[in-house]
Design a protein around this motif. Structure first.
Motif, PDB file in Angstrom:
ATOM      1  N   GLU A 128       0.823  -1.217   0.000  1.00 56.27           N
ATOM      2  CA  GLU A 128       0.000   0.000   0.000  1.00 56.27           C
ATOM      3  C   GLU A 128       0.854   1.262   0.000  1.00 56.27           C
ATOM      4  O   GLU A 128       0.488   2.261  -0.631  1.00 56.27           O
ATOM      5  CB  GLU A 128      -0.945  -0.014   1.195  1.00 56.27           C
ATOM      6  CG  GLU A 128      -2.055  -1.045   1.060  1.00 56.27           C
ATOM      7  CD  GLU A 128      -2.971  -1.099   2.273  1.00 56.27           C
ATOM      8  OE1 GLU A 128      -4.167  -1.370   2.081  1.00 56.27           O
ATOM      9  OE2 GLU A 128      -2.480  -0.877   3.405  1.00 56.27           O
ATOM     10  N   ALA A 129       1.987   1.234   0.695  1.00 55.66           N
ATOM     11  CA  ALA A 129       2.875   2.399   0.691  1.00 55.66           C
ATOM     12  C   ALA A 129       3.415   2.663  -0.711  1.00 55.66           C
ATOM     13  O   ALA A 129       3.500   3.823  -1.152  1.00 55.66           O
ATOM     14  CB  ALA A 129       4.027   2.190   1.673  1.00 55.66           C
ATOM     15  N   ALA A 130       3.770   1.596  -1.435  1.00 53.21           N
ATOM     16  CA  ALA A 130       4.257   1.758  -2.803  1.00 53.21           C
ATOM     17  C   ALA A 130       3.155   2.267  -3.724  1.00 53.21           C
ATOM     18  O   ALA A 130       3.393   3.112  -4.600  1.00 53.21           O
ATOM     19  CB  ALA A 130       4.802   0.431  -3.320  1.00 53.21           C
ATOM     20  N   MET A 131       1.934   1.756  -3.533  1.00 51.53           N
ATOM     21  CA  MET A 131       0.809   2.233  -4.336  1.00 51.53           C
ATOM     22  C   MET A 131       0.535   3.710  -4.072  1.00 51.53           C
ATOM     23  O   MET A 131       0.299   4.497  -5.003  1.00 51.53           O
ATOM     24  CB  MET A 131      -0.437   1.406  -4.021  1.00 51.53           C
ATOM     25  CG  MET A 131      -0.448   0.023  -4.622  1.00 51.53           C
ATOM     26  SD  MET A 131      -2.041  -0.802  -4.295  1.00 51.53           S
ATOM     27  CE  MET A 131      -1.880  -2.265  -5.312  1.00 51.53           C
ATOM     28  N   ALA A 132       0.556   4.092  -2.795  1.00 49.17           N
ATOM     29  CA  ALA A 132       0.286   5.496  -2.439  1.00 49.17           C
ATOM     30  C   ALA A 132       1.348   6.409  -3.036  1.00 49.17           C
ATOM     31  O   ALA A 132       1.036   7.512  -3.518  1.00 49.17           O
ATOM     32  CB  ALA A 132       0.238   5.650  -0.921  1.00 49.17           C
ATOM     33  N   GLU A 133       2.599   5.968  -3.021  1.00 48.53           N
ATOM     34  CA  GLU A 133       3.676   6.751  -3.619  1.00 48.53           C
ATOM     35  C   GLU A 133       3.431   6.933  -5.112  1.00 48.53           C
ATOM     36  O   GLU A 133       3.561   8.046  -5.650  1.00 48.53           O
ATOM     37  CB  GLU A 133       5.006   6.041  -3.384  1.00 48.53           C
ATOM     38  CG  GLU A 133       6.212   6.737  -3.985  1.00 48.53           C
ATOM     39  CD  GLU A 133       7.472   5.887  -3.865  1.00 48.53           C
ATOM     40  OE1 GLU A 133       8.439   6.374  -3.259  1.00 48.53           O
ATOM     41  OE2 GLU A 133       7.469   4.741  -4.378  1.00 48.53           O
ATOM     42  N   ALA A 134       3.069   5.854  -5.801  1.00 56.34           N
ATOM     43  CA  ALA A 134       2.799   5.932  -7.240  1.00 56.34           C
ATOM     44  C   ALA A 134       1.573   6.809  -7.517  1.00 56.34           C
ATOM     45  O   ALA A 134       1.570   7.599  -8.471  1.00 56.34           O
ATOM     46  CB  ALA A 134       2.584   4.531  -7.805  1.00 56.34           C
ATOM     47  N   ASN A 135       0.539   6.684  -6.698  1.00 59.98           N
ATOM     48  CA  ASN A 135      -0.667   7.490  -6.887  1.00 59.98           C
ATOM     49  C   ASN A 135      -0.377   8.978  -6.741  1.00 59.98           C
ATOM     50  O   ASN A 135      -0.926   9.812  -7.466  1.00 59.98           O
ATOM     51  CB  ASN A 135      -1.755   7.064  -5.898  1.00 59.98           C
ATOM     52  CG  ASN A 135      -2.364   5.716  -6.245  1.00 59.98           C
ATOM     53  OD1 ASN A 135      -2.279   5.264  -7.386  1.00 59.98           O
ATOM     54  ND2 ASN A 135      -2.970   5.061  -5.267  1.00 59.98           N
ATOM     55  N   ALA A 136       0.499   9.323  -5.787  1.00 61.01           N
ATOM     56  CA  ALA A 136       0.853  10.729  -5.573  1.00 61.01           C
ATOM     57  C   ALA A 136       1.598  11.307  -6.775  1.00 61.01           C
ATOM     58  O   ALA A 136       1.617  12.533  -6.978  1.00 61.01           O
ATOM     59  CB  ALA A 136       1.702  10.870  -4.311  1.00 61.01           C
ATOM     60  N   GLN A 137       2.197  10.412  -7.569  1.00 57.47           N
ATOM     61  CA  GLN A 137       2.921  10.837  -8.767  1.00 57.47           C
ATOM     62  C   GLN A 137       2.070  10.718 -10.028  1.00 57.47           C
ATOM     63  O   GLN A 137       2.588  10.789 -11.142  1.00 57.47           O
ATOM     64  CB  GLN A 137       4.195   9.993  -8.898  1.00 57.47           C
ATOM     65  CG  GLN A 137       5.162  10.178  -7.738  1.00 57.47           C
ATOM     66  CD  GLN A 137       6.269   9.135  -7.707  1.00 57.47           C
ATOM     67  OE1 GLN A 137       6.294   8.218  -8.542  1.00 57.47           O
ATOM     68  NE2 GLN A 137       7.179   9.255  -6.753  1.00 57.47           N
ATOM     69  N   GLY A 138       0.766  10.512  -9.848  1.00 52.90           N
ATOM     70  CA  GLY A 138      -0.147  10.465 -10.983  1.00 52.90           C
ATOM     71  C   GLY A 138      -0.625   9.084 -11.360  1.00 52.90           C
ATOM     72  O   GLY A 138      -1.366   8.922 -12.339  1.00 52.90           O
ATOM     73  N   GLY A 139      -0.211   8.071 -10.591  1.00 53.79           N
ATOM     74  CA  GLY A 139      -0.666   6.720 -10.875  1.00 53.79           C
ATOM     75  C   GLY A 139      -0.040   6.159 -12.137  1.00 53.79           C
ATOM     76  O   GLY A 139       1.072   6.511 -12.518  1.00 53.79           O
ATOM     77  N   ILE A 140      -0.763   5.288 -12.793  1.00 57.41           N
ATOM     78  CA  ILE A 140      -0.321   4.689 -14.054  1.00 57.41           C
ATOM     79  C   ILE A 140      -1.212   5.216 -15.165  1.00 57.41           C
ATOM     80  O   ILE A 140      -2.415   4.948 -15.189  1.00 57.41           O
ATOM     81  CB  ILE A 140      -0.389   3.143 -14.006  1.00 57.41           C
ATOM     82  CG1 ILE A 140       0.515   2.591 -12.903  1.00 57.41           C
ATOM     83  CG2 ILE A 140      -0.012   2.552 -15.374  1.00 57.41           C
ATOM     84  CD1 ILE A 140       1.994   2.838 -13.114  1.00 57.41           C
ATOM     85  N   ARG A 141      -0.623   6.034 -16.028  1.00 60.32           N
ATOM     86  CA  ARG A 141      -1.382   6.679 -17.114  1.00 60.32           C
ATOM     87  C   ARG A 141      -2.605   7.399 -16.556  1.00 60.32           C
ATOM     88  O   ARG A 141      -3.706   7.346 -17.126  1.00 60.32           O
ATOM     89  CB  ARG A 141      -1.770   5.645 -18.172  1.00 60.32           C
ATOM     90  CG  ARG A 141      -0.553   5.268 -19.022  1.00 60.32           C
ATOM     91  CD  ARG A 141      -0.638   3.962 -19.723  1.00 60.32           C
ATOM     92  NE  ARG A 141      -1.872   3.708 -20.452  1.00 60.32           N
ATOM     93  CZ  ARG A 141      -2.110   2.590 -21.155  1.00 60.32           C
ATOM     94  NH1 ARG A 141      -1.181   1.637 -21.174  1.00 60.32           N
ATOM     95  NH2 ARG A 141      -3.239   2.404 -21.780  1.00 60.32           N
ATOM     96  N   GLY A 142      -2.429   8.051 -15.413  1.00 59.68           N
ATOM     97  CA  GLY A 142      -3.493   8.839 -14.811  1.00 59.68           C
ATOM     98  C   GLY A 142      -4.492   8.054 -13.995  1.00 59.68           C
ATOM     99  O   GLY A 142      -5.406   8.641 -13.410  1.00 59.68           O
TER     100      GLY A 142
END
Length: 378
Positions: free
Chosen positions: A34-48
């Motif tokens: 979940e921490a890795a997902m939250a980090e990616a989401n804060a950077q815009g996720g995957i293709r938005g």
């Protein structure tokens, strides 16, 4: 701006131990993913598109894993299953993933059942295997500590998890000249119990003196075994594979834990590597009260590997595309300072094993050579 629809999320599933004796392992793994997902989401996720995890509790019991898997795949339509915890549960989860053509990725187990040769299309791993962990232990005990193969015993859980570690360890002993598997002392205990007395008796009654015990179990029974073994006068080295959960093991043992060795499949969480520094930042942002652990670091690193694959997908983000993206990564780097690689013929990214030792209640990084150089041989 219009609100983002929840059904536009990239949804992943997890069946793990959130209650029961392996709960801390499951909670840590979930926390890291979940921490890795939250980090990616804060950077815009995957293709938005944002990433989301649905985690279900199976209590480390296979009969609860099967309905969880079917619900996540059939009802929640997850893109992949990530970070499941345990070998007995993986034995159930893998066939379901294969039948339903849904990726089972980064499971917290080193069992051979998830490491077929050639590999199964819908099972892809991050971590080193239990055979690699126990092999590293055996190599060091024989080559650096000077033990004979028959002086090394095994304490294992009576299921597929324990068997995986034991088989890998015996294979390593045979490479070092073990003449007969029957000469290896082997004590077993029942999963989700701390009934270790019979296992200890089997080891104490070994025909040859035992000078090291390799443990393949959960932290509570392993802690109980070490305490009883020391009370019984068994002067030996105690070594455990990573699944034990080194932090809860150290806590359960207290002062008795000094000198216990635990192999890891991720670097120490105090490492200064780029990806470990990112992990600390991501974990603190996700849960300021969370303590770093090997389990949550493994969950974080596993998810980073999956994200590396997701970011290469150019077409539809679907189940088949995720598998293909990982198989086509080849050699890649996530900041770990260790080589990672995937191909259609190789579904395990990492083969690295790191030793650690418990000292004064802390799990400390160490090198095999330094560890045995400072020990007085039993």
């Amino acid at each position: 701006m219009a609100a983002r629809a929840a059904n536009d999320d990239l949804v992943f599933g997890m069946s793990t131990a959130l209650t029961g004796p392996a709960a801390e392992l499951g909670r840590n793994m979930k926390q890291g993913v979940e921490a890795a997902m939250a980090e990616a989401n804060a950077q815009g996720g995957i293709r938005g598109r944002q990433l989301r995890l649905i985690a279900l509790d199976d209590g480390y019991e296979p009969d609860r894993t099967a309905p969880n898997m079917r619900y996540l795949i059939d009802n929640q339509h997850v893109l992949a299953i990530v970070g499941n915890v345990g070998t007995p549960t993986a034995v159930v989860a893998a066939p379901i993933a294969m039948r339903k053509r849904t990726l089972l990725f980064g499971a917290f187990t080193g069992a051979g059942v998830l490491r077929k040769n050639p590999p199964v299309r819908y099972v892809i791993n991050y971590r080193a295997s239990y055979a690699e962990e126990t092999g590293a232990m055996v190599d060091s005990l024989v080559e650096q500590f000077g033990l004979q193969p028959q002086q090394i015993a095994f304490f294992t859980q009576r299921d597929a998890y324990g068997d995986a570690g034991y088989i890998g360890g015996v294979q390593a002993l045979e490479r070092h000249g073990l003449p007969d598997e029957a000469r290896v002392a082997h004590g077993r205990y029942q999963r989700n119990t701390v009934a270790v007395e019979n296992a200890l008796a089997d080891i104490l009654m070994a025909s040859e003196p035992v000078r090291a015990v390799i443990m393949v179990g959960a932290y509570e029974p392993c802690a109980a075994f070490i305490r009883m073994a020391k009370d019984s006068g068994l002067e030996a080295k105690y070594l455990s594979v990573s699944f034990v959960g080194p932090e809860p093991l150290a806590e359960a043992l207290g002062a008795v834990g000094d000198g216990v060795i635990v192999t890891q499949v991720v670097p120490h969480y105090d490492s200064d590597s780029t990806i470990v520094k990112r992990y600390h930042t991501a974990l603190e942002r996700w849960d300021p009260d969370a303590r770093p652990s090997f389990g949550s670091l493994e969950g974080y690193l596993s998810m980073q590997v999956l994200l590396a694959g997701l970011r290469t997908i150019e077409g539809p983000l679907d189940r088949e595309a995720i598998v293909e993206s990982l198989e086509n990564l080849g050699d890649f780097d996530i900041g770990l300072r260790e080589p990672l690689s995937f191909s259609p013929q190789d579904h395990q990214a990492s083969h690295q094993v790191w030793p650690t030792v418990i000292r004064d209640g802390r799990v400390c990084p160490v090198e095999w050579t330094d560890l045995f150089a400072e020990e007085v041989r039993p």
